[in-house]
Design a protein around this motif. Sequence first.
Motif, PDB file in Angstrom:
ATOM      1  N   ARG A 193       2.265  -1.808  -5.031  1.00 36.79           N
ATOM      2  CA  ARG A 193       1.454  -2.987  -5.446  1.00 36.79           C
ATOM      3  C   ARG A 193       1.031  -2.691  -7.098  1.00 36.79           C
ATOM      4  O   ARG A 193       1.270  -3.379  -8.093  1.00 36.79           O
ATOM      5  N   ARG A 194       0.508  -1.236  -7.423  1.00 41.89           N
ATOM      6  CA  ARG A 194       0.208  -0.922  -8.679  1.00 41.89           C
ATOM      7  C   ARG A 194       1.410  -1.207  -9.311  1.00 41.89           C
ATOM      8  O   ARG A 194       1.504  -1.549 -10.544  1.00 41.89           O
ATOM      9  N   LYS A 252       0.813  -1.322  -0.019  1.00 36.97           N
ATOM     10  CA  LYS A 252      -0.065   0.006  -0.239  1.00 36.97           C
ATOM     11  C   LYS A 252       0.805   1.551  -0.020  1.00 36.97           C
ATOM     12  O   LYS A 252       0.289   2.333  -0.166  1.00 36.97           O
ATOM     13  N   SER A 253       2.067   1.186   0.189  1.00 38.65           N
ATOM     14  CA  SER A 253       3.035   2.166   0.183  1.00 38.65           C
ATOM     15  C   SER A 253       2.918   2.999  -1.082  1.00 38.65           C
ATOM     16  O   SER A 253       3.201   2.381  -2.109  1.00 38.65           O
ATOM     17  N   LYS A 254       3.123   4.777  -0.889  1.00 38.28           N
ATOM     18  CA  LYS A 254       3.110   5.261  -2.066  1.00 38.28           C
ATOM     19  C   LYS A 254       4.170   6.030  -1.831  1.00 38.28           C
ATOM     20  O   LYS A 254       4.828   6.447  -1.016  1.00 38.28           O
ATOM     21  N   THR A 299       7.848   5.311  -7.544  1.00 34.41           N
ATOM     22  CA  THR A 299       6.252   4.948  -7.552  1.00 34.41           C
ATOM     23  C   THR A 299       5.787   6.224  -7.288  1.00 34.41           C
ATOM     24  O   THR A 299       5.918   7.032  -6.392  1.00 34.41           O
ATOM     25  N   SER A 329       0.796   3.199  -5.842  1.00 38.63           N
ATOM     26  CA  SER A 329       1.251   2.292  -4.614  1.00 38.63           C
ATOM     27  C   SER A 329       2.215   1.404  -5.113  1.00 38.63           C
ATOM     28  O   SER A 329       2.409   1.252  -6.363  1.00 38.63           O
TER      29      SER A 329
END
Length: 140
Positions: free
Chosen positions: A63-64, A38-40, A58, A61
């Motif tokens: 994940r993305r 979830k880290s951005k 990034t 996130s």
Amino acid sequence: MDVLGTTELITKFNFEEAVSWHYDGGLLYSCNKKELLKSKHLIYAHISGGQVQYIGITKGSLRRRMYQYSNPGKGQATNIRINKRIINELKAGKNVHTYIRIKEEKDKIHFNNMVLVPSLEVIESLLINNFETELWNKKS
């Protein structure tokens, strides 16, 4: 800034391992700490065979960003290029991991009674341009 190597990147800049890459007919990733996905707004480094190969940031996130590498769209040239590089490393029997560094309070620079806060893009550029080996960031 001195020329950087993998060990210096991890120790001096507090990078931590977050993602492991696997190939099973397609590029897959797993995260050892799910909360990191979830880290951005972070800096990451793809490390293969113990050597930093790519440094990026990034905007969304983690994940993305990792999903984009594992499933690149047709118009995503960088994602396609890095996807192929990771797959080639895995097929060659190398371990590929992604290390991350979340922007920290200490990233401030004190200069002439001012406090400057470099953007992620500036930090990324400094790291890339001071690395000891050619990185995948360079289009070749």
